[in-house]
Enzyme design. Structure first.
Site, PDB file in Angstrom:
ATOM      1  N   HIS A 166       0.729  -1.180   0.132  1.00  0.00           N
ATOM      2  CA  HIS A 166       0.099   0.017   0.117  1.00  0.00           C
ATOM      3  C   HIS A 166       0.780   1.054   0.017  1.00  0.00           C
ATOM      4  CE1 HIS A 166      -3.231  -2.595   2.091  1.00  0.00           C
ATOM      5  NE2 HIS A 166      -3.772  -2.383   1.084  1.00  0.00           N
ATOM      6  N   CYS A 253      -2.235   0.180   9.929  1.00  0.00           N
ATOM      7  CA  CYS A 253      -3.171  -0.693   9.588  1.00  0.00           C
ATOM      8  C   CYS A 253      -3.959  -1.229  10.599  1.00  0.00           C
ATOM      9  CB  CYS A 253      -2.725  -1.914   8.837  1.00  0.00           C
ATOM     10  SG  CYS A 253      -1.317  -1.829   7.983  1.00  0.00           S
TER      11      CYS A 253
HETATM   12  C1  CIR Z   1      -3.351  -7.753   3.732  1.00  0.00           C
HETATM   13  O1  CIR Z   1      -2.561  -8.426   2.868  1.00  0.00           O
HETATM   14  O2  CIR Z   1      -4.349  -7.344   3.150  1.00  0.00           O
HETATM   15  C2  CIR Z   1      -3.055  -8.086   5.084  1.00  0.00           C
HETATM   16  N1  CIR Z   1      -2.256  -9.128   5.284  1.00  0.00           N
HETATM   17  C3  CIR Z   1      -2.309  -6.712   5.343  1.00  0.00           C
HETATM   18  C4  CIR Z   1      -2.881  -5.405   5.462  1.00  0.00           C
HETATM   19  C5  CIR Z   1      -1.996  -4.312   5.925  1.00  0.00           C
HETATM   20  N2  CIR Z   1      -2.769  -3.040   5.900  1.00  0.00           N
HETATM   21  C6  CIR Z   1      -2.244  -1.866   5.669  1.00  0.00           C
HETATM   22  O3  CIR Z   1      -1.257  -1.972   5.321  1.00  0.00           O
HETATM   23  N3  CIR Z   1      -3.134  -1.027   5.607  1.00  0.00           N
END
Ligand code: CIR
Length: 258
Positions: A166, A253
């Site tokens: 992201h 996150c």
């Molecule tokens: C994913 O791949 O969606 C989750 N394992 C990690 C999400 C991390 N979120 C973020 O960077 N906002």
């Protein structure tokens, strides 16, 4: 140091016991759920220390990545936006965040197909929003969000990213015109006017930090970057994040903040 944004509220979600099934590219092994629960509690305590009222949502056992609530909504001072997450296994998490937000927001907007968008790609800088185009956030999703935010008087820039999950995997706005970022974003013209703190390559994970009122919540174990931030006058609360890092997740996150 003066802070231009005052946060009052946050939402978090307790990690599901099947979090080991979450999406990841990390080679650091499977997360330990018990340790993740402890790390999550420390995170909640830190948000409270920053003065926030924290709503703690129950775990969603059908959604191993649901602890990463940042991806399913965007909270601004004028509206909330329910996203349309780009990963199939996460898409339906949105239904479980809307009830929690409807208590606080009278204006709730939605990103819809063909647009996909993850909150991790959205960086708020005052009344301006940066949208990262990633494997999760497509151009249609970005355009929908631009349309929504424009109606509330916000401005927007699009940043094309490569090699990052992201946008906020590689950059964080720490208020007071300060951006913490990976070196390869430093020459981007959109960031020219900011004071930049560059994360060294061996500490890349540390680019995901959050400013919450008087403090920066920062992952423990990244001493070079921590020292750079302290020298800038920022006050850090360092938090263990190893179990979330194993799922490609960072500090931002784990909460929605407004
Ligand atoms: C994913 O791949 O969606 C989750 N394992 C990690 C999400 C991390 N979120 C973020 O960077 N906002």
């Amino acid at each position: 140091m003066k802070n231009s944004k005052k946060f009052t509220n946050a939402i978090v979600r307790v990690p599901a016991s099947n979090m080991i099934e979450g999406i990841t590219t990390s080679l650091e092994g499977q997360p330990d759920h018990d340790l993740a629960l402890l790390q999550h509690q420390s995170y909640v305590e830190a948000l409270k220390r920053c003065g926030l009222d924290v709503a703690i949502l129950d775990p969603l056992e059908d959604y191993p990545d649901s602890v990463f609530v940042e991806d399913v909504a965007i909270c601004t001072s004028k509206c909330a936006v329910i996203t349309n997450p780009g990963a199939d296994s996460r898409n339906a998490e949105t239904a479980f965040i809307e009830p929690a937000l409807s208590a606080a927001f009278s204006n709730i907007e939605h990103i819809k197909e063909p647009g996909t968008l993850d909150g991790g790609d959205i960086m708020m800088v005052g009344d301006h929003f940066f949208i990262g185009l990633s494997a999760r956030t497509n151009r249609a999703g970005a355009e929908e969000l631009i349309r929504i935010l424009s109606t509330y008087g916000y401005s927007v820039s699009i940043i094309e990213i490569e090699g990052l999950l992201h946008l906020k995997t590689g950059i964080a706005y720490l208020e007071d015109n300060i951006m913490l970022m990976h070196e390869n974003l430093a020459d981007h013209p959109e960031f020219a006017s900011y004071t930049k703190i560059i994360v060294p390559p061996e500490e890349e994970y540390a680019a995901n930090a959050i400013r919450v009122n008087d403090f920066v919540l920062f992952p423990s174990g990244y001493p070079v970057t921590a020292e750079k931030l302290r020298r800038t006058g920022l006050k850090l609360i360092e938090l263990p994040m190893s179990e979330f890092r194993k799922l490609d997740g960072g500090l931002s996150c784990l909460s929605l903040r407004w």
